[in-house]
Design an enzyme around this catalytic site. Structure first.
Site, PDB file in Angstrom:
ATOM      1  N   ASP A 196       0.815  -1.224   0.000  1.00  0.00           N
ATOM      2  CA  ASP A 196       0.000   0.000   0.000  1.00  0.00           C
ATOM      3  C   ASP A 196       0.851   1.277   0.000  1.00  0.00           C
ATOM      4  OD1 ASP A 196      -1.701   2.094   0.756  1.00  0.00           O
ATOM      5  OD2 ASP A 196      -2.268   1.206   2.680  1.00  0.00           O
ATOM      6  N   HIS A 369      -3.869   4.242   6.894  1.00  0.00           N
ATOM      7  CA  HIS A 369      -2.791   3.669   6.073  1.00  0.00           C
ATOM      8  C   HIS A 369      -1.441   3.931   6.731  1.00  0.00           C
ATOM      9  CE1 HIS A 369      -5.431   3.090   2.522  1.00  0.00           C
ATOM     10  NE2 HIS A 369      -6.058   4.141   3.018  1.00  0.00           N
TER      11      HIS A 369
HETATM   12 ZN   LIG Z   1      -7.859   1.282  -0.382  1.00  0.00          ZN
HETATM   13 ZN   LIG Z   2      -9.048   0.726   2.715  1.00  0.00          ZN
END
Ligand SMILES: [Zn+2]
Ligand SMILES: [Zn+2]
Length: 556
Positions: A196, A369
């Site tokens: 990510d 995140h």
């Molecule tokens: Zn996402």
């Molecule tokens: Zn997500």
């Protein structure tokens, strides 16, 4: 792509590499294909008349017989929002955790795809065999509970598809990222990590979700009047903190917004939210209580024109109103592209005399995140031979690739790929070997029309149903109609023979504009959207056709 297994595993990012949204990854070995995620993206400002954006799945349609299943990592729209669209074209078994599939059901039902969906609930400790692929799941902390990363055991080696994650040491629900599973995979030997890149530009570790609790608590303490909270309906850890604070400060919670109501109901029924009995009230009842006895929890953190918070800001909401001195919390990231609509909303709120707190002036939001140190930790746990950054715009991918070099992954072993790249993975090689069709499908409301892109769709709609251009001039101060509307039409109805229809349409436009609040009238986009909605409805009813409606709003 050839079926030659000597080519190793083929990996195709259908969406999500080079943009935020549309996440979809394809893994293929021989005649076996699995798909991870089916995301959507909300349209950008330069896509008028478009409601949703999906990835182009031509490549998968051409190979549908090989697809063994689709895995959904979590219930965010950028990972699951395109599932109904996908299923209508390719109906394969779906795998996801309990909450992920429960939340996905709502949207599948909405689009009439629930009956055909083959849903398989997995627990993070389960394993699944799909063709030659053996799948393990790793629970990861994120802004929505029940998110998993996937370890894909392939004939050439292990691929870790990290999904969206952070290493939150004190998550609100006490469910930690399963570091031990990641480390065990690293010990076994991971061939490829796909991870990510959202926050690849942010230094340090992303703080814990709990880290904002003290400041949120401070806001509750200091607010004596009305309190309005806007966040994503999927940010359930945030919602849990709001619920806890409401209990602590003796406020009832008035929930506004269909997705917020549905998500809270589903998550609490399944035990992912702890909602005390009798604390939730219908937003219609909020006025029965004093402002300090209630907190309004609403969707619309991105200023979406028809969302709860945007309507409240413009004083267009049927029963929720801002009073001077009320406090509004926008507890969410302002997604790039939404800055303008959020700014509009904040201006309206300030005009009504509200105190407005958002991520740029208060510590009331934290990302779901991982930041740079989280990303490095993921790499150091998994210790992959090859690395591909995913989930982000090109600049995010490049910065993530640089981080990979920092932790010692050779630059030859890092591939910055984009949507449609055909990546080949063998024990000794990982790189782009070709291209497959990829792109975006733009949709206006109906998801089953099978258009390939907006140009085709526009042409079809113009050919079948024509076009109507309502032109209206508004007073710049009052927002009242000062001239028009005039109606220009092409290919829809013969203007001479349809005077009555067009006169009625003009009245409908004037009526619709007059019923907007002064705040809404001041926003050209909102006026255009309103005209578009009422005219499309009107023409559909009167003529059973759907001409393209392109409102022109001028101000003098
Ligand atoms: Zn996402
Ligand atoms: Zn997500």
């Amino acid at each position: 792509m050839s079926d030659n297994q000597d080519a190793g595993v083929s990996i195709v990012p259908i969406g999500g590499l080079g943009e935020f949204g549309l996440n979809m990854m394809v893994y293929q070995y021989g005649d076996d294909i699995i798909v991870v995620d089916a995301g959507l993206m909300f349209p950008e400002a330069d896509m008028p008349g478009v409601d949703l954006v999906f990835p182009d799945i031509t490549y998968l349609r051409e190979n549908r017989d090989k697809i063994k299943g689709i895995i959904i990592t979590h219930a965010h729209e950028d990972h699951v929002g395109g599932l109904a669209f996908f299923l209508r074209q390719i109906n394969v078994p779906i795998y996801g955790t309990e909450l992920t599939l429960a939340l996905a059901k709502g949207r599948l039902r909405e689009y009439g795809a629930l009956e055909i969906a083959q849903l398989n609930v997995i627990h993070p400790d389960d394993t699944v065999q799909l063709g030659c692929f053996h799948l393990e799941f790793i629970y990861v902390a994120h802004s929505i509970p029940d998110t998993v990363a996937v370890a894909i055991h392939t004939p050439v080696g292990i691929i870790v598809h990290a999904s969206d994650f952070k290493f939150d040491q004190t998550p609100v629900d006490n469910r930690l990222t399963e570091v031990h599973k990641l480390a065990a995979l690293g010990e076994k030997g991971v061939l490829l990590l796909i991870s990510d890149s959202t926050n690849a530009d942010r230094p340090g570790f992303t703080p814990s979700e709990r880290s904002i609790y003290p400041d949120l608590n401070g806001v509750f303490q200091q607010t004596t009047g009305g309190l309005f909270l806007a966040t994503f309906s999927s940010s359930l850890h945030r919602v849990q903190q709001f619920i806890d604070l409401a209990v602590e400060h003796h406020r009832l919670i008035a929930v506004s917004g269909r997705s917020m109501i549905n998500n809270i109901r589903t998550a609490s029924e399944l035990g992912y939210l702890d909602v005390p009995h009798n604390i939730l009230i219908d937003a219609r009842e909020a006025n029965r209580f004093a402002p300090h006895e209630v907190v309004v929890l609403s969707t619309g953190s991105q200023g979406e024109p028809r969302s709860g918070m945007a309507l409240i800001a413009k004083d267009d909401h049927a029963f929720l109103h801002i009073e001077p001195g009320d406090t509004v919390l926008i507890s969410a990231r302002i997604i790039p592209g939404n800055e303008l609509s959020v700014r509009h909303m904040i201006n309206h709120l300030l005009r009504r005399g509200a105190h407005v707190l958002h991520e740029r002036n208060a510590n009331i939001h934290v990302s779901g995140h991982g930041a740079r140190e989280d990303l490095k930790l993921m790499m150091n746990l998994v210790r992959p031979k090859f690395f591909i950054p995913a989930h982000g715009e090109y600049s995010n991918l490049v910065q993530h690739a640089e981080l990979a070099e920092d932790v010692g992954i050779s630059s030859d072993n890092i591939t910055v790929a984009e949507d449609g790249d055909l990546i080949s993975l063998t024990p000794d090689f990982c790189g782009v070997r070709g291209k497959v069709p990829a792109g975006r499908v733009l949709v206006d409301g109906k998801i089953d029309m099978g258009v390939e892109n907006i140009v085709v769709h526009d042409r079809q709609q113009l050919a079948q149903d024509g076009m109507v251009i309502p032109i209206v001039v508004l007073n710049n101060n009052s927002g009242d109609v000062t001239a028009g509307p005039d109606m220009v039409s092409r290919g829809f109805v013969h203007m001479d023979e349809s005077e009555d229809l067009m006169n009625e349409a003009k009245e409908i436009v004037i009526h619709a504009i007059n019923h907007l609040s002064p705040g809404s009238k001041s926003e050209t986009e909102t006026v255009q959207e309103e005209i578009r909605v009422v005219l499309r409805r009107f023409f559909k009813k009167k003529t059973d056709r759907r001409p393209m409606v392109l409102p022109v709003v001028m101000r003098v």
